[in-house]
Design an enzyme around this catalytic site. Sequence first.
Site, PDB file in Angstrom:
ATOM      1  N   TYR A  16      -7.718  64.206 125.199  1.00  0.00           N
ATOM      2  CA  TYR A  16      -7.732  62.953 124.439  1.00  0.00           C
ATOM      3  C   TYR A  16      -7.202  63.194 123.023  1.00  0.00           C
ATOM      4  O   TYR A  16      -6.346  62.459 122.536  1.00  0.00           O
ATOM      5  CB  TYR A  16      -9.153  62.373 124.389  1.00  0.00           C
ATOM      6  N   GLU A  38     -14.248  51.040 121.547  1.00  0.00           N
ATOM      7  CA  GLU A  38     -14.784  51.403 120.229  1.00  0.00           C
ATOM      8  C   GLU A  38     -16.058  50.604 119.955  1.00  0.00           C
ATOM      9  O   GLU A  38     -17.018  51.138 119.398  1.00  0.00           O
ATOM     10  CB  GLU A  38     -13.748  51.171 119.130  1.00  0.00           C
ATOM     11  N   TRP A  46     -18.186  58.909 120.532  1.00  0.00           N
ATOM     12  CA  TRP A  46     -16.960  58.602 121.268  1.00  0.00           C
ATOM     13  C   TRP A  46     -16.898  59.431 122.546  1.00  0.00           C
ATOM     14  O   TRP A  46     -16.424  58.966 123.582  1.00  0.00           O
ATOM     15  CB  TRP A  46     -15.722  58.843 120.406  1.00  0.00           C
TER      16      TRP A  46
END
Length: 190
Positions: A16, A38, A46
């Site tokens: 990522y 988000e 996250w």
Amino acid sequence: MNRCGWVNQDPLYIDYHDREWGVPVYDDTLLFEYLNLEGAQAGLSWYTILKKRENYRIAFDHFDPNIIISYDEKKIEELLQNEGIVRNKLKVNAVITNAKAFLKVKEEFGSFSKYIWSFVGGKPIINHFRDLSEVPVTTNISDRLSKDLKKRGFKFVGSTICYAFMQATGMVNDHVESCICKHNRHDKNT
């Protein structure tokens, strides 16, 4: 190889960071996905959301706002029973609310991308931070973006969430100067 200090050793997280974070996104559906993920992150990490991202894509019809706006109570209840996503009623309902607001923005501006990128003048802001501690969690731009999104009816779009969204979608490049990805960004319009 040097990476930003927030990356752990999980190959999913490394991938990522190396392939997505900070790469400019102009695709409306992908921007909608990021905005909602988000928002789902609020109060969590996250990394937690990233591990659930594929489940989110399946559960929310690949973030197709035209499908999401028709979700009824039965679908909401199904989502709240889905262990593959964060089962928070406010966050689940926010995706539906955001889909409606997203479509209105798209109608007004021609694309959500055109609207969202207008906050940074249509091109990424390249920051030059040497250390992770220098990277802000909000900026004047994320404050303005948050205020405007809220005015348009979006939920879970506080300034911190907006800045994380800006980082993820390449509106800002906050890779630290020593990171291998700092100067190797490409658009991700898949």
